[in-house]
Enzyme design. Structure first.
Site, mmCIF file in Angstrom:
data_model
loop_
_atom_site.group_PDB
_atom_site.id
_atom_site.type_symbol
_atom_site.label_atom_id
_atom_site.label_comp_id
_atom_site.label_asym_id
_atom_site.label_seq_id
_atom_site.Cartn_x
_atom_site.Cartn_y
_atom_site.Cartn_z
ATOM 1 N N ASP A 262 53.217 28.349 -31.882
ATOM 2 C CA ASP A 262 53.030 28.596 -30.459
ATOM 3 C C ASP A 262 54.161 29.513 -30.007
ATOM 4 O O ASP A 262 55.281 29.425 -30.522
ATOM 5 C CB ASP A 262 53.060 27.275 -29.673
ATOM 6 N N ASP A 308 43.604 28.270 -28.725
ATOM 7 C CA ASP A 308 43.465 27.419 -27.535
ATOM 8 C C ASP A 308 44.228 28.146 -26.436
ATOM 9 O O ASP A 308 45.386 27.851 -26.160
ATOM 10 C CB ASP A 308 44.050 26.036 -27.815
ATOM 11 N N CYS A 361 40.264 26.101 -21.331
ATOM 12 C CA CYS A 361 39.870 24.988 -20.472
ATOM 13 C C CYS A 361 39.682 25.540 -19.056
ATOM 14 O O CYS A 361 40.162 24.973 -18.080
ATOM 15 C CB CYS A 361 40.884 23.845 -20.506
#
Length: 432
Positions: A262, A308, A361
């Protein structure tokens, strides 16, 4: 505390949040510290009232024709909790610690006013500036979709197949009211009432032993649609705390190479303990250091790159109801840039025949379908795989799910109203 006293405390807290412009979580924490006589049940009930007011604050104010803290709470009791006038009046009787009795205007509003003529942004409880964005996705259904995104979410769990099976775990969580999720073959769901406290999952033996993880069913499905397989080389490019990393690792069955990284090393902090608890032994965590590229050794060799993506989080409003009111237009522009950058970083990592699973999301088309189309235009070697084609490889409910989710040429969009999950978008891009 009596139910009426809890209402009074909630009204005071809402007024404090308004006046000081502080996050609700901070206000609730400070209130709990200052009112130690309040039991855990009281704190949970007051917290539930605050979050429900934030979920329905625009529609509640419209219903009452009043934007005060008291009016929004009264309106919420009718709209979100379905209370009738008599029930609300009984709580607001002016007795010790109870709110003052209802005024004539409040009684009239609770009995005669409705949301029938309310603008979509008011009826759906979202910032007005987002209306054209939601209209682009949902059209005339945007108020209904947004209303579903405002209701409280259940607690979803994912069974870790490296440590157990759903049919074995389910009876052990019967005392929490756990049931199977409708879509995910690995999911368990615990419904939560308006005043319910979140159960202490961390204390459950199955959690301690790594057999379950907290993960929304939509997030479980997003990982499932990537179709990760044992023996593949998989890179989780935005691993964060590792929710989807753990799901992918279980799909791989401990076989193959899994790399988690990340850009923000602080986000990776919890992943090590979670991987250990889940018995994941084939995952390498690469923590960024300075400007060095931690994936410099990966050159067109990955079978799957999972993204993601950083996003506005509009799909998680039911879990973070105050986040939608703090969101500003500039945040979308920042996220669009972040998404384009991470997609550009992923492209050279994928081998011929490999794929990128792009997940957000968010329910906004700018972050979803439009972002995917722009990527394919820049990288014509990639093409979108039909989502049902990808899902059917690993899932027997693909056809039924296609009738529930919002299907586009770029992927699937899940929403609370359509699929009972958080709002998630998934697109699988294959490299030719």
């Amino acid at each position: 505390m009596t139910p009426a006293a809890r209402l009074s405390a909630a009204i005071d807290l809402i007024a404090t949040i308004d006046a000081q412009r502080i996050p609700a979580a901070k206000a609730l924490k400070e209130w709990g510290t200052a009112h130690r006589y309040a039991g855990s049940g009281d704190r949970a009930a007051i917290s539930g009232l605050i979050w429900d007011v934030l979920r329905r604050q625009s529609s509640a104010a419209y219903l009452m024709d009043d934007d005060s803290a008291r009016a929004r709470l009264l309106g919420m009791l009718k709209l979100e909790r379905g209370m009738d006038l008599a029930t609300i009046a009984a709580l607001c009787d002016g007795s010790r610690f109870a709110p003052e009795p209802l005024s004539t205007a409040e009684e009239a509003a609770l009995t005669s006013r409705s949301l029938a003529d309310a603008p979509a942004a008011v009826a759906g409880d979202y910032p007005e500036w987002l209306d054209p964005y939601l209209a682009k996705v949902f059209g005339d259904d945007r108020a209904a979709e947004a209303t579903a995104m405002a209701s409280r979410a259940p607690l979803d769990l994912r069974v870790n197949t490296l440590r157990g099976k759903r049919e074995k775990v389910l009876p052990r969580l019967a005392h929490l009211g756990a049931t199977e999720t409708p879509w995910s073959p690995l999911g368990l769901r615990i419904a939560l009432g308006a005043d319910a406290r979140n159960p202490g999952i961390n204390a459950e033996e199955d959690f301690i032993k790594g057999a379950i993880e907290v993960q929304d069913e939509g997030s479980q499905l997003a990982a499932l649609f990537s179709a990760a397989k044992p023996g593949e080389q998989v890179i989780d490019l935005c691993a964060g705390a590792g929710g989807k990393t753990l799901a992918i690792a279980a799909m791989m069955g401990g076989k193959g190479r899994l790399i988690a990284t990340d850009h923000d090393k602080r986000q990776l902090a919890p992943i090590h303990e979670r991987l250990s608890r889940a018995s994941v032994h084939n995952c390498e965590v690469r923590t960024p250091r300075g400007e060095a590229d931690v994936l410099s050794d990966i050159k067109a060799s990955a079978d799957l790159v999972l993204i993601d993506a950083p996003c506005t989080g509009t799909g998680t409003w039911r879990r973070n109801p105050d986040a939608k009111w703090r969101m500003r237009p500039g945040a979308l522009e920042v996220r669009l840039k972040d998404q384009a950058e991470v997609l550009a970083r992923a492209a050279p990592l994928v081998k011929a025949g490999g794929r990128i699973a792009y997940i957000t999301c968010s329910v906004l088309s700018e972050e979803n379908g439009e972002q995917v189309r722009a990527f394919v235009a820049r990288h014509p070697e990639f093409s979108v795989q039909p989502p049902e084609e990808t899902a059917s490889v690993v899932w027997d409910k693909a056809e039924a799910f296609a009738g529930a989710a919002l299907r586009s040429d770029e992927g699937w969009l899940m929403t609370p109203r359509r699929t009972g999950t958080d709002g998630f978008f998934v697109s699988v891009l294959k490299k030719g």
